[in-house]
Write an enzyme that holds these catalytic residues in place. Structure first.
Site, PDB file in Angstrom:
ATOM      1  N   GLY A 245       0.688  -1.461  -0.132  1.00  0.00           N
ATOM      2  CA  GLY A 245      -0.112  -0.124  -0.040  1.00  0.00           C
ATOM      3  C   GLY A 245       0.778   1.123  -0.053  1.00  0.00           C
ATOM      4  N   GLY A 281       3.707  -3.603  -3.887  1.00  0.00           N
ATOM      5  CA  GLY A 281       3.777  -3.997  -5.173  1.00  0.00           C
ATOM      6  C   GLY A 281       4.197  -2.670  -5.997  1.00  0.00           C
ATOM      7  NE  ARG A 282       0.010   2.191  -6.158  1.00  0.00           N
ATOM      8  CZ  ARG A 282      -1.235   2.371  -6.662  1.00  0.00           C
ATOM      9  NH1 ARG A 282      -1.342   2.851  -7.853  1.00  0.00           N
ATOM     10  NH2 ARG A 282      -2.266   1.767  -6.303  1.00  0.00           N
ATOM     11  CB  CYS A 348     -15.263   2.394 -29.985  1.00  0.00           C
ATOM     12  SG  CYS A 348     -14.221   2.247 -31.515  1.00  0.00           S
ATOM     13  CE1 TYR A 377      -1.721  -3.489  -8.467  1.00  0.00           C
ATOM     14  CE2 TYR A 377      -0.704  -1.585  -8.046  1.00  0.00           C
ATOM     15  CZ  TYR A 377      -1.183  -2.811  -7.856  1.00  0.00           C
ATOM     16  OH  TYR A 377      -0.877  -3.426  -6.841  1.00  0.00           O
TER      17      TYR A 377
END
Ligand code: LLP
Length: 425
Positions: A245, A281-282, A348, A377
C-alpha cells in the site's frame, strides 16, 4: 525516496531524448514498435534494496505480483531475495515459474477456489491469508484430503480509512476483504479446533497508494492489540503480515519515504518477536516503468484538442478507471508553446483517455510519448478490448535491452476460439 539519498534516474534525458537507463526510447520504439512497456532493471533493484534497507533487513519483502507479473520483472526481484504475495493460482504459477521460494510466498484473496488452494498446498507456501471463516473450513478440508497442514493467517479488517481512491481502499468495514477485527478472536479459536490448519500469523492490508503513514499506524496499533490477545489465548503468532500500500509520486503526491513507512511499521509491531512480512507492489515497480506510445493524429473538435496515440485504455486503464493522473512526456524534444490537450487512444469509448486537459507542446504524427510511472498496474491490467493486441514489454539494463514479452499477434487474439459448424451453420 529518502531525502538526501541520490535517487537513481532510470529515465534520464540525454541530448534532449528520453532514455531508459542508457538506451534511447526511440531505439526501442524503432526495434520493438509501440505501444510498449519499458522497465528499468536498475530501478527495480534500487527500489527493492531501498525498502529492504529501510527495514534494516527485518522484514520479508513479498513482492505483490498483481502490480507487475512479468516473469523477468519478478525474477529480477526474486534474485535479490524477494518472496511473493500472490492473489490467484495464476500468480502463484508465475511466482514459481520466476523462481520464487515457496516458503516466501503468501497468498491473499477473497475467492480462493479448490484448485487454487490445492496448488498452494502442493507448492508449500508460507501462509494462506484467510479472508473468511468459510474459506478457513475449505482450506482445512482440502489440506485434510491431501494429508497436509495448511499454514494460515487471518486477514483482519481493522476498519481504518486509508484515505485513498475508494476502489483501492480495502480496510473499511464496508469492504469485502478480510474478517472484522472484532471477530478475529472467535475465528482463531475455531481455527485451533481444526486438524489440518496451523495458525502461523495475522495479516492486514488496508489499501493501496497511501500517501500518509497514519492509517498504517492506526491499523497496526489494532493488529498489535490483537496479537497480544491471541497469544494470551495460546495461539503461536510467529508472522505478522502488514500488507502493501505504500504510495508513490505520480504528479504532486508527497508519499512517505520508505524510511518513514518502515519506522511506522516497526514502531507499531517491530518488537513483537515475529517475522514481519510486507507486500509492496506499486512502490517497487510503478516508477521503474513507462508506457511508450506513438502519436497518430492531432485533431481539433469544437471545444477540445485531442492527441490520438496508439496506446489506449486497454493498455493502461488507470486514468479511465481511477481518474489517475500520470505524467506524459514527449520522448524527443518538443518545441512550440504548450496547448491544453486530451491524450486519447483509438478505443471506441469516451473513457479512453490517458490524460485530460494536459499542457503539451505540439506533436507531429509519429512523435513518441512516454507515460511515466506505468510500471505498476499498467500491463497487468491490460486487456484485448476492441481486439487490440496487448503491448510488448521490454526490460532495460544499462545499455542493453531485451523483449521480455512479445507483442501479441493477430493469431494470439483468436487462440482457443473455435467455430462449431453444427451450431453456427
Ligand atoms: N497486498 C494485498 C492483499 C493487496 O490487495 C494489494 C493491492 C497489495 C498487497 C499491493 O498493494 P500496493 O503495494 O501495490 O499498493 N489497480 C490499482 C491498485 C489495486 C491494488 C490492489 N491490491 C491501481 O492501479 O491503482
Amino acid at each position: 525516496m529518502s531525502a538526501g539519498a541520490a535517487e537513481f534516474d532510470a529515465f534520464p534525458r540525454r541530448g534532449g531524448v528520453l532514455h531508459a537507463e542508457r538506451v534511447a526510447l526511440e531505439q526501442i520504439a524503432a526495434e520493438v514498435g509501440t505501444p510498449t512497456y519499458v522497465y528499468s532493471a536498475g530501478a527495480l533493484r534500487e527500489r527493492y534494496r531501498a525498502l529492504d534497507a529501510a527495514f534494516s533487513g527485518r522484514a520479508t519483502i513479498c513482492y505483490a505480483l498483481k502490480a507487475n507479473m512479468n516473469l523477468a520483472v519478478v525474477r529480477t526481484l526474486v534474485a535479490l531475495g524477494a518472496g511473493a504475495d500472490v492473489t490467484s493460482g495464476g500468480e502463484l504459477f508465475r511466482a514459481l515459474r520466476a523462481g520464487a521460494d515457496p516458503s516466501r510466498i503468501v497468498y491473499s484473496g477473497v475467492g480462493k477456489t479448490d484448485a487454487e488452494i490445492d496448488a498452494a498446498l502442493d507448492a508449500g507456501i508460507r501462509a494462506f491469508n484467510v479472508e473468511s471463516r468459510a474459506e478457513l473450513r475449505r482450506i482445512d478440508a482440502r489440506a485434510g484430503a491431501r494429508s497436509r497442514r495448511a499454514p494460515i493467517a487471518f486477514r483482519v479488517n481493522p476498519d481504518v480509512d486509508p484515505e485513498t481512491h475508494p476502489y483501492i481502499s480495502t480496510g473499511l468495514r464496508t469492504s469485502k476483504f478480510g474478517i472484522p477485527i472484532d471477530e478475529a478472536v472467535d475465528a482463531y479459536a475455531e481455527a485451533k479446533t481444526l486438524q489440518n490448519v496451523r495458525v502461523v500469523g495475522v495479516d492486514c492490508h488496508i489499501g493501496s497508494q497511501l500517501t500518509r503513514v497514519e492509517p498504517f499506524s492506526d491499523a497496526l496499533a489494532r493488529v498489535r492489540a490483537l496479537v497480544s490477545e491471541l497469544r494470551g489465548a495460546g495461539h503461536a503468532i510467529e508472522l505478522i503480515d502488514v500488507g502493501g500500500g505504500l504510495g508513490v509520486q505520480y504528479t504532486n503526491e508527497t508519499p512517505p519515504s520508505p524510511e518513514a513507512y518502515a519506522r511506522a511499521v516497526l514502531a507499531a509491531v517491530g518488537d513483537l518477536d515475529a517475522e514481519l512480512v510486507v507486500e509492496p507492489g506499486r512502490w517497487i515497480t510503478a516508477n521503474a516503468g513507462v508506457l511508450l506510445a506513438r502519436v497518430l493524429y492531432e485533431k481539433d473538435n469544437e471545444a477540445k484538442r485531442f492527441v490520438v496515440v496508439d496506446a489506449a485504455m486497454n493498455d493502461l486503464i488507470r486514468p479511465a478507471l481511477y481518474d489517475s493522473e500520470m505524467r506524459i512526456e514527449p520522448v524527443g524534444s518538443a518545441t512550440g508553446a504548450p496547448r491544453q490537450v486530451d491524450v486519447v487512444g483509438p478505443v471506441c469509448e469516451s473513457s479512453d483517455f490517458l490524460a485530460r486537459d494536459r499542457a503539451l507542446a505540439p506533436l507531429a504524427p509519429g512523435a513518441l510519448l512516454a507515460v511515466r510511472s506505468a510500471g505498476a498496474y499498467g500491463f497487468a491490467m491490460s486487456s484485448n478490448y476492441n481486439a487490440r493486441r496487448r503491448a510488448a514489454e521490454v526490460l532495460v539494463e544499462g545499455d542493453r535491452f531485451a523483449v521480455v514479452r512479445e507483442r501479441e499477434t493477430l493469431e494470439d487474439l483468436v487462440r482457443g476460439e473455435s467455430i462449431p459448424r453444427e451450431i453456427t451453420g
